[in-house]
Design an enzyme around this catalytic site. Sequence first.
Site, PDB file in Angstrom:
ATOM      1  N   GLU A  36       7.069  10.165  -1.768  1.00 50.01           N
ATOM      2  CA  GLU A  36       6.616  10.853  -0.552  1.00 50.01           C
ATOM      3  C   GLU A  36       7.552  10.638   0.614  1.00 50.01           C
ATOM      4  O   GLU A  36       7.458   9.651   1.353  1.00 50.01           O
ATOM      5  CB  GLU A  36       5.223  10.364  -0.150  1.00 50.01           C
ATOM      6  CG  GLU A  36       4.125  10.848  -1.054  1.00 50.01           C
ATOM      7  CD  GLU A  36       2.747  10.463  -0.536  1.00 50.01           C
ATOM      8  OE1 GLU A  36       2.653   9.760   0.490  1.00 50.01           O
ATOM      9  OE2 GLU A  36       1.762  10.877  -1.168  1.00 50.01           O
ATOM     10  N   GLU A  57       0.263  13.011  -7.772  1.00 51.24           N
ATOM     11  CA  GLU A  57      -0.696  12.077  -7.160  1.00 51.24           C
ATOM     12  C   GLU A  57      -1.683  12.838  -6.298  1.00 51.24           C
ATOM     13  O   GLU A  57      -1.296  13.714  -5.518  1.00 51.24           O
ATOM     14  CB  GLU A  57       0.060  11.053  -6.287  1.00 51.24           C
ATOM     15  CG  GLU A  57      -0.860  10.031  -5.627  1.00 51.24           C
ATOM     16  CD  GLU A  57      -0.140   9.187  -4.572  1.00 51.24           C
ATOM     17  OE1 GLU A  57       0.933   8.625  -4.867  1.00 51.24           O
ATOM     18  OE2 GLU A  57      -0.668   9.099  -3.444  1.00 51.24           O
TER      19      GLU A  57
HETATM   20  C1  IDC Z   1      -2.037   3.415  -0.474  1.00 47.74           C
HETATM   21  C2  IDC Z   1      -3.032   2.461  -1.111  1.00 47.74           C
HETATM   22  C3  IDC Z   1      -3.413   1.424  -0.061  1.00 47.74           C
HETATM   23  C4  IDC Z   1      -2.138   0.743   0.442  1.00 47.74           C
HETATM   24  C5  IDC Z   1      -1.173   1.792   0.977  1.00 47.74           C
HETATM   25  C6  IDC Z   1       0.145   1.162   1.430  1.00 47.74           C
HETATM   26  O1  IDC Z   1      -4.154   3.186  -1.556  1.00 47.74           O
HETATM   27  O2  IDC Z   1      -4.283   0.451  -0.609  1.00 47.74           O
HETATM   28  O3  IDC Z   1      -2.485  -0.141   1.491  1.00 47.74           O
HETATM   29  O4  IDC Z   1      -0.895   2.747  -0.048  1.00 47.74           O
HETATM   30  O5  IDC Z   1       0.986   2.156   1.986  1.00 47.74           O
HETATM   31  C7  IDC Z   1      -0.257   8.150  -0.626  1.00 47.74           C
HETATM   32  C8  IDC Z   1       0.717   7.209  -1.230  1.00 47.74           C
HETATM   33  C9  IDC Z   1       0.033   5.992  -1.792  1.00 47.74           C
HETATM   34  C10 IDC Z   1      -1.124   5.562  -0.919  1.00 47.74           C
HETATM   35  C11 IDC Z   1      -2.166   6.664  -0.947  1.00 47.74           C
HETATM   36  C12 IDC Z   1      -3.439   6.354  -0.162  1.00 47.74           C
HETATM   37  O6  IDC Z   1       1.543   7.806  -2.187  1.00 47.74           O
HETATM   38  O7  IDC Z   1       0.980   4.971  -1.894  1.00 47.74           O
HETATM   39  O8  IDC Z   1      -1.665   4.372  -1.438  1.00 47.74           O
HETATM   40  N1  IDC Z   1      -1.556   7.890  -0.445  1.00 47.74           N
HETATM   41  O9  IDC Z   1      -3.141   6.153   1.190  1.00 47.74           O
HETATM   42  N2  IDC Z   1      -0.014   9.358  -0.166  1.00 47.74           N
HETATM   43  C13 IDC Z   1      -1.127   9.852   0.377  1.00 47.74           C
HETATM   44  C14 IDC Z   1      -2.137   8.933   0.211  1.00 47.74           C
END
Ligand code: IDC
Length: 348
Positions: free
Chosen positions: A184, A271
């Site tokens: 991302e 994702e």
């Molecule tokens: C989130 C995890 C969260 C963590 C965070 C760190 O769910 O526990 O603290 O990352 O950056 C994404 C990302 C993915 C995210 C997820 C939810 O690819 O890494 O995970 N998310 O926020 N893109 C949109 C949402």
Amino acid sequence: MRILTTLFVFLLTISLMTACESDSGTLPETDQDGGDGSEEPTGNPNTNSSIVDTYGLLKVSGNKIVDKNNNSIQLRGMSLFWSQWMGQYYTSETVKWLKEDWKCNIVRAAMGVEDSDGYLTNKETEKQKIFTVIDAAIAEGIYVIVDWHSHHAEDHVEDAKSFFSEIAQKYGDQPNIIYEIYNEPLNVSWVDVLKPYHEQVIAAIRAHDPDNMIICGTRTWSQDVDEVIGNTINDNNVAYTLHYYAATHKQFLRDKAQKALDAGIPIFVTEYGITEASGDGSIDTNEAQIWWDFLDQNKISWCNWSIADKQELSAALKSGASGLGNWADDELTDSGKMIRAEIKEKNP
Ligand code: IDC
């Protein structure tokens, strides 16, 4: 008379032998070597052939993903969580359980890159976790996405090139492998930053692997797939990532996706969550269904975020769930139960 009887028995034996030989010549043959494009994929669970045996190397064709026989296909499975923070699920047992119990035909290994204890600080440790998941996916005959889980990959191009070059050398001849070279990106230019990044990493992969699918991240957390229109990457097996979180991203994002699809851009949802973009907050069941309908109508493959036991709504597992799979129903969260049911119902 005795001579005639002997002759009769002899002729009977010959004709029986001939019948047996021609029978064995018509036994069904399994086609596991690439095929000639003439048969339908069955994904038949009653045969011993795996999903990867059946579908083979995936390719983009127009805005669709097609199998080795040029039939369009849609995969559904789970993304693992950041490798450095949920390494306990980077096991062959978890992958096996996701295939056998959840009916996943794809898993995503999300290798954390920059953040604390990610690949940049612990190269060998994090890489070994990815190898474990890739080896397990190959053993189980399912697809595996190797995800460079980063929001700043353009700052570490050489690291991405050497990592993916190694993966391509080691596994590039396996149809199971799908490369996701940038999870991302943030708010950076497609034309000036992202496209050049992708082109460099793709060149490193293509030096060793001429044909496996590569998925490219797009601007704004992989939402701006429409920016690719008129500016696609010059490679014949590239798809583009769209990420959504159903309680936050709704019709406006489906409109963007539709615009890209209408322009012939192949999309892969590597994702998504059914929660808010934070990965927590609330679950939107209604919007989750609208998205699933949209993905099914367009045959878009997906992986759900995530196999983790963190206390957040997008995690599929409750706290303490084993790294060896075998999860009971009451060890799954609400999200975990919904996603598992969707995968089990829809996957062949
Ligand atoms: C989130 C995890 C969260 C963590 C965070 C760190 O769910 O526990 O603290 O990352 O950056 C994404 C990302 C993915 C995210 C997820 C939810 O690819 O890494 O995970 N998310 O926020 N893109 C949109 C949402």
